[in-house]
Motif scaffolding. Structure first.
Motif, PDB file in Angstrom:
ATOM      1  N   LEU A   1      -5.788  13.921  -2.806  1.00  9.92           N
ATOM      2  CA  LEU A   1      -4.887  12.856  -1.519  1.00  9.92           C
ATOM      3  C   LEU A   1      -5.566  11.260  -1.770  1.00  9.92           C
ATOM      4  CD1 LEU A   1      -2.965  12.176   0.704  1.00  9.92           C
ATOM      5  CD2 LEU A   1      -4.996  12.617   2.238  1.00  9.92           C
ATOM      6  N   LEU A   2      -5.205  10.142  -3.030  1.00 11.07           N
ATOM      7  CA  LEU A   2      -5.136   9.130  -2.832  1.00 11.07           C
ATOM      8  C   LEU A   2      -4.290   7.986  -2.315  1.00 11.07           C
ATOM      9  CD1 LEU A   2      -5.760  10.707  -5.953  1.00 11.07           C
ATOM     10  CD2 LEU A   2      -5.440   9.222  -7.020  1.00 11.07           C
ATOM     11  N   SER A   3      -5.361   6.716  -1.700  1.00 14.95           N
ATOM     12  CA  SER A   3      -4.585   5.868  -1.155  1.00 14.95           C
ATOM     13  C   SER A   3      -4.707   4.509  -2.559  1.00 14.95           C
ATOM     14  CB  SER A   3      -5.526   4.889  -0.445  1.00 14.95           C
ATOM     15  OG  SER A   3      -4.720   3.302  -0.164  1.00 14.95           O
ATOM     16  N   ILE A   4      -2.968   4.064  -2.847  1.00 12.37           N
ATOM     17  CA  ILE A   4      -3.218   3.479  -3.839  1.00 12.37           C
ATOM     18  C   ILE A   4      -2.278   1.604  -2.971  1.00 12.37           C
ATOM     19  CG2 ILE A   4      -0.844   4.588  -4.185  1.00 12.37           C
ATOM     20  CD1 ILE A   4      -0.797   3.543  -7.039  1.00 12.37           C
TER      21      ILE A   4
ATOM     22  N   GLU B   1       0.774  -1.166  -0.065  1.00  4.58           N
ATOM     23  CA  GLU B   1       0.365   0.251  -0.068  1.00  4.58           C
ATOM     24  C   GLU B   1       1.075   1.321  -0.209  1.00  4.58           C
ATOM     25  OE1 GLU B   1      -2.647  -0.156   3.492  1.00  4.58           O
ATOM     26  OE2 GLU B   1      -3.649  -2.013   2.451  1.00  4.58           O
ATOM     27  N   GLY B   2       0.148   2.863  -0.554  1.00  2.67           N
ATOM     28  CA  GLY B   2       1.047   3.633  -0.778  1.00  2.67           C
ATOM     29  C   GLY B   2       0.298   4.793  -0.423  1.00  2.67           C
ATOM     30  N   VAL B   3       0.353   6.008  -0.739  1.00  3.29           N
ATOM     31  CA  VAL B   3      -0.311   7.412  -0.706  1.00  3.29           C
ATOM     32  C   VAL B   3       0.146   8.133  -1.749  1.00  3.29           C
ATOM     33  CG1 VAL B   3      -0.663   9.873   0.292  1.00  3.29           C
ATOM     34  CG2 VAL B   3       0.035   7.133   1.624  1.00  3.29           C
TER      35      VAL B   3
ATOM     36  N   ASP C   1       3.420  14.012  -4.824  1.00  7.45           N
ATOM     37  CA  ASP C   1       5.279  13.625  -3.272  1.00  7.45           C
ATOM     38  C   ASP C   1       4.123  11.912  -3.418  1.00  7.45           C
ATOM     39  OD1 ASP C   1       6.338  12.747  -1.542  1.00  7.45           O
ATOM     40  OD2 ASP C   1       5.247  13.455   0.023  1.00  7.45           O
ATOM     41  N   VAL C   2       5.592  10.985  -3.448  1.00 10.61           N
ATOM     42  CA  VAL C   2       4.117   9.271  -3.749  1.00 10.61           C
ATOM     43  C   VAL C   2       5.293   8.492  -2.765  1.00 10.61           C
ATOM     44  CG1 VAL C   2       3.897   7.485  -5.525  1.00 10.61           C
ATOM     45  CG2 VAL C   2       3.990  10.013  -6.147  1.00 10.61           C
ATOM     46  N   THR C   3       4.255   7.576  -1.812  1.00 11.41           N
ATOM     47  CA  THR C   3       5.022   7.003  -1.396  1.00 11.41           C
ATOM     48  C   THR C   3       4.390   5.270  -2.019  1.00 11.41           C
ATOM     49  OG1 THR C   3       5.786   8.682   0.424  1.00 11.41           O
ATOM     50  CG2 THR C   3       5.792   6.290   0.817  1.00 11.41           C
ATOM     51  N   ILE C   4       5.168   4.506  -2.049  1.00 12.74           N
ATOM     52  CA  ILE C   4       4.585   2.771  -1.908  1.00 12.74           C
ATOM     53  C   ILE C   4       5.761   1.280  -1.209  1.00 12.74           C
ATOM     54  CG2 ILE C   4       3.230   1.552  -3.608  1.00 12.74           C
ATOM     55  CD1 ILE C   4       2.926   3.446  -5.892  1.00 12.74           C
ATOM     56  N   GLY C   5       4.765   1.235  -0.327  1.00  9.22           N
ATOM     57  CA  GLY C   5       5.810   0.614   0.552  1.00  9.22           C
ATOM     58  C   GLY C   5       7.282   1.062   0.986  1.00  9.22           C
TER      59      GLY C   5
END
Length: 413
Positions: free
Chosen positions: A48-51, A13-15, A91-95
């Protein structure tokens, strides 16, 4: 195949924060890379998305192959994160991967984590009614409470910003509890079963969810099975239903599949809650208008303790309450009898002290036992008179309030 796939892929999961982009833009970038993912967002904060996507043991993202079904390893997650961040100015954060390409002068919209100013909250709990005044004082907000006798639960209502029930922890007597909240941003239900947040069951009827099926328009059986097993979030409706006796688990499960206020209404019906609960949550009915409601204001700790003790002693199920009710009737309806008893007790105490003084005159020694008992009887008589006077005054005021309420009801009718 699904079982082999779950052994190979890990849900990650990420944001993604992209002020200048829409969820459609993000989905388009993922389709260009054939990435299989799930996006979630609230309409009021679409930037603001959850991915959620799948990674293998080497950190490669699951993508759809060009010639067959299912998924295969694609680009590394770090490469994907950097590419999305640069293309979307995000701004992307995934795992384990993170990359910030937000412009330096960008101003992010504020996102409130607590209740909104216009929020309405209903808590269904086995919380004892005589604990509500203390909760109102601790939370520093008015609490309206009504009973739901059919399910042996208290329904506590409040609105707006501020500390909430559970902010200072939950005691065993207040659990399990269900919290419904509706505001301009969200519409949620949360079941608090043990007091540990990881055990909560949470569902929102307002969050938007979208699947990106990689580079294909329609997913095949293998891809559908993998996504359903690894990317789909499923709130266990039985956990929510467990918080209320005799709830309809099947109806609660069906309510989670219905969007918007209709889904919320079906959940309330599945739990057997009164019809007015929906009216309170939607703002059509104020908590003070609920039949049989009692509103507790935060009036200081000593006042709250007094009200709580009064409610506790008025509860027939509490040991000693029958004796207290008999005492209230006695001091209210026959105050002369209480005064006569107190006068007799004080006279006996005075007589003992007098006898002790006379004995000292004869023997030269003051008997301490007689003095102690005499003083104790006189002090107890004064305390009894004060308690009886305070109790009678409070009971007479309560009866007057009830009579005024009946008169007002008759005039209103």
């Amino acid at each position: 195949m699904a079982q082999d796939a779950t052994q190979r892929w890990n849900r990650t999961e990420g944001v993604l924060v992209a002020p200048g982009s829409t969820p459609d833009d993000v989905a388009a970038r993922l389709r260009e890379r054939a990435v299989v993912a799930r996006l979630e967002w609230y309409p009021a904060t679409a930037h603001l998305l959850s991915i959620t996507l799948l990674l293998d043991a080497e950190g490669r993202v699951a993508v759809t192959p060009p010639s067959r079904g299912g998924v295969v390893p694609g680009t590394g997650v770090s490469e994907l994160v950097e590419g999305l961040a640069r293309e979307l100015g995000a701004d992307v954060t995934i795992g384990p991967a993170s990359f910030n390409a937000l412009p330096e002068d960008v101003e992010l919209p504020e996102v409130s984590a607590g209740p909104a100013p216009m929020s309405r909250t209903v808590v269904v709990s086995p919380l004892s009614a005589y604990m509500v005044p203390l909760q109102a004082t601790l939370l520093e907000r008015p609490l309206a409470v009504a009973s739901a006798p059919g399910i042996d639960r208290r329904i506590v209502m409040y609105s707006g910003e501020g500390a909430e029930l559970g902010a200072f922890g939950w005691d065993d007597e207040s659990l399990p509890a269900i919290i419904f909240r509706v505001d301009e941003r969200d519409m949620t239900v949360r079941a608090v079963l043990t007091g540990e947040s990881e055990d909560d069951a949470v569902y929102s009827w307002s969050m938007t969810s979208r699947y990106v099926w990689g580079g294909v328009e329609e997913p095949g059986p293998a891809l559908s099975a993998l996504v359903n097993e690894m990317l789909t979030d499923s709130t266990d409706a039985s956990l929510i239903a467990r918080a209320v006796p005799d709830a309809d688990v099947e109806a609660a499960t069906a309510a989670l599949a219905v969007e918007g206020i209709e889904g919320l209404a079906q959940m309330l019906a599945a739990l057997g809650l009164p019809a007015w609960v929906e009216s309170v949550l939607t703002g059509r009915l104020a908590p003070v208008e609920v039949p049989g409601v009692v509103v507790h204001e935060p009036r200081g700790l000593s006042n709250a303790v007094g009200r709580s003790v009064g409610l506790m002693l008025a509860d027939p199920s509490v040991p000693g309450s029958a004796f207290w009710q008999s005492y209230v009737r006695a001091v209210t309806e026959t105050p002369w009898l209480v005064r006569a008893g107190a006068a007799l007790e004080a006279g006996l105490g005075g007589a003992l002290i007098g006898a002790a003084i006379r004995r000292r005159g004869r023997t030269g020694r003051l008997p301490g036992g007689l003095i102690a008992v005499g003083v104790l009887l006189m002090v107890d008589a004064v305390a009894e008179t004060s308690l009886a006077s305070w109790t009678r005054h409070k009971e007479l005021r309560r009866r007057a309030d009830e009579e005024m309420a009946l008169v007002a009801e008759e005039l209103g009718a």
